[in-house]
Write a protein that holds these residues in place. Sequence first.
Motif, PDB file in Angstrom:
ATOM      1  N   GLY A 235       6.126  51.270  56.187  1.00  0.00           N
ATOM      2  CA  GLY A 235       4.775  51.339  55.657  1.00  0.00           C
ATOM      3  C   GLY A 235       3.964  50.118  56.031  1.00  0.00           C
ATOM      4  O   GLY A 235       4.255  49.442  57.023  1.00  0.00           O
TER       5      GLY A 235
ATOM      6  N   VAL B 201       8.332  47.537  54.412  1.00  0.00           N
ATOM      7  CA  VAL B 201       7.531  47.039  53.301  1.00  0.00           C
ATOM      8  C   VAL B 201       8.263  45.923  52.556  1.00  0.00           C
ATOM      9  O   VAL B 201       7.694  44.868  52.255  1.00  0.00           O
ATOM     10  CB  VAL B 201       7.180  48.193  52.334  1.00  0.00           C
ATOM     11  CG1 VAL B 201       6.563  47.648  51.045  1.00  0.00           C
ATOM     12  CG2 VAL B 201       6.230  49.170  53.005  1.00  0.00           C
TER      13      VAL B 201
ATOM     14  N   VAL C 102      12.154  50.625  54.207  1.00  0.00           N
ATOM     15  CA  VAL C 102      11.090  51.500  53.692  1.00  0.00           C
ATOM     16  C   VAL C 102       9.860  51.258  54.554  1.00  0.00           C
ATOM     17  O   VAL C 102       9.186  50.240  54.414  1.00  0.00           O
ATOM     18  CB  VAL C 102      10.786  51.192  52.219  1.00  0.00           C
ATOM     19  CG1 VAL C 102       9.680  52.110  51.711  1.00  0.00           C
ATOM     20  CG2 VAL C 102      12.035  51.325  51.368  1.00  0.00           C
TER      21      VAL C 102
ATOM     22  N   PHE D  38       2.800  53.705  52.071  1.00  0.00           N
ATOM     23  CA  PHE D  38       4.089  54.163  52.585  1.00  0.00           C
ATOM     24  C   PHE D  38       3.867  55.247  53.633  1.00  0.00           C
ATOM     25  O   PHE D  38       2.914  56.027  53.537  1.00  0.00           O
ATOM     26  CB  PHE D  38       4.959  54.716  51.454  1.00  0.00           C
ATOM     27  CG  PHE D  38       5.312  53.703  50.403  1.00  0.00           C
ATOM     28  CD1 PHE D  38       6.272  52.736  50.632  1.00  0.00           C
ATOM     29  CD2 PHE D  38       4.664  53.713  49.175  1.00  0.00           C
ATOM     30  CE1 PHE D  38       6.597  51.799  49.662  1.00  0.00           C
ATOM     31  CE2 PHE D  38       4.967  52.786  48.187  1.00  0.00           C
ATOM     32  CZ  PHE D  38       5.947  51.820  48.443  1.00  0.00           C
TER      33      PHE D  38
END
Length: 373
Positions: A314, A336, A312, A325
Motif C-alpha cells: 500500500g 505499509v 502488506v 491499502f
Amino acid sequence: MLYVDIPTRSEFATLSKARADTCVSIYVRTTPVTQEVAASRIEFGNLMREVQSQLQDVGFNKRRLAALMDSLSDLLDDDEFWRFQANSLAVFATADSIRAYRLANDLTSMVQVSDRFHLKPLLRAVTFPHSAFILALSENAVRFVEMHADLAPEVVKVPDMPKDAASSAGKSTLNDRTFSGRIHGSEGQNVRLQQYVRKVDAALRQVLSGRESPLVLAATGRLASLFAQTCSYPHLLKDTIADSPDQFSEAQLANKARPILDKAYASEIADIHALFDKRAGDNRATTDMADAARAATFGGIDTLLIDIDTTVPGFVDDESGAVTFVEKDDAKAYGVVDEIAARALASGARVMGVRREDIPGKGELAAVLRYPV
C-alpha cells in the motif's frame, strides 16, 4: 571474523531514507556450506527475473533497467562472493548502486520493488540477530569469540588485547609488591587484576565501537565482578557463563551463551508486553496499522514491534500518515508496515522486528505511543 555483515543502525537509517525511481530489495536464503550454495544462486537469478518482469510491466526506463540488471548480474556472477555466505542474503539495488548484507538469520526469500527499500526483514538482524560476542576472561588467557545462529563460532583477533593478567602488568607473576608499597598478597593482586580488566576493556572498544550485539562474559570470581564494574560496552548482558572459560572450546562457550541470549530476548519482549498493557489503558498503545501510521508520521511512536514475515502492500501519505491499502503488490506499492517502521526509527523510536507470536494481539504490529491516539 565470520562471513556476516550486520548493518549498523546508522546504515539502516541511510537505507530507510533512500528514494529512487526504483529500489529493489531481494532476500535469499543461503548456506555457509560453499558446496551447497548453487541453489541459492539459482533462486537469486529467479528473483532477478521477477524484478525485470515487474519493471517491464510498468514501463520502466529501458536504459535504467539495463543498468540495474547489469549490477545484479555482476553480483550473481561473482564466484568469490558466493563462496562465503551465511544463512540469508539481503541485496538492495537501484540503477546507480547496490548493497549486500550476509545475515545469520533465516529469512524468507522474497523480492520487493518500489521507490524505497523493503527493510522489515532486515530489522530482525538489526534488533535481535541471534548473534553475540563472548569474552572468555581468566587470569591465564583472554579470548574474544564471535557467534551466530547455526554458524560455527570463531575467535576474533583484537589489537592490543593483553595475553594474560601477569603480562598485562609487565610481570611474570601477580604476586609482587605494588607501586604504592602495598603488600603482595590479595590486595596487591586485586590492583593487578583491575589493571588487566581495564586493558581488556580498552582493547575491546576498538572492535565494539558502533556495534549493538550482546556481549556475554565467561569468567569467575573477582574477575567477573571487576569486568562488570569496568566494562564500557553498553550491551554487556547481566547473566554470565559462571565457569572457568579455559576448559571450554569456542563451540562449548557458544552453547552456554545461547540460553543467556534467549533469556535476555524473552525478558526484553516481556518488558515491552507489560509496557503495552500499561499504556493501553491510557490510549497510548495500538495494534491498528492506520493509527500506527499516523503516529509514526508525527513522531508519536515510542516502541514498535513488527512482524518480519509478511508484507502488506500500500501507501502511507507523507503529510497526514493516511494509509491506502492495495491488493496487488506491484512496482509502485511498498510495504505499509515497513514504512511505519522507517518513520518510527527516524523519530528515535525503538523498533524491533519479531515473529508474530511475540506481538501483543499477534497482528502485523503493536505500538507503544508517546501520547494518546
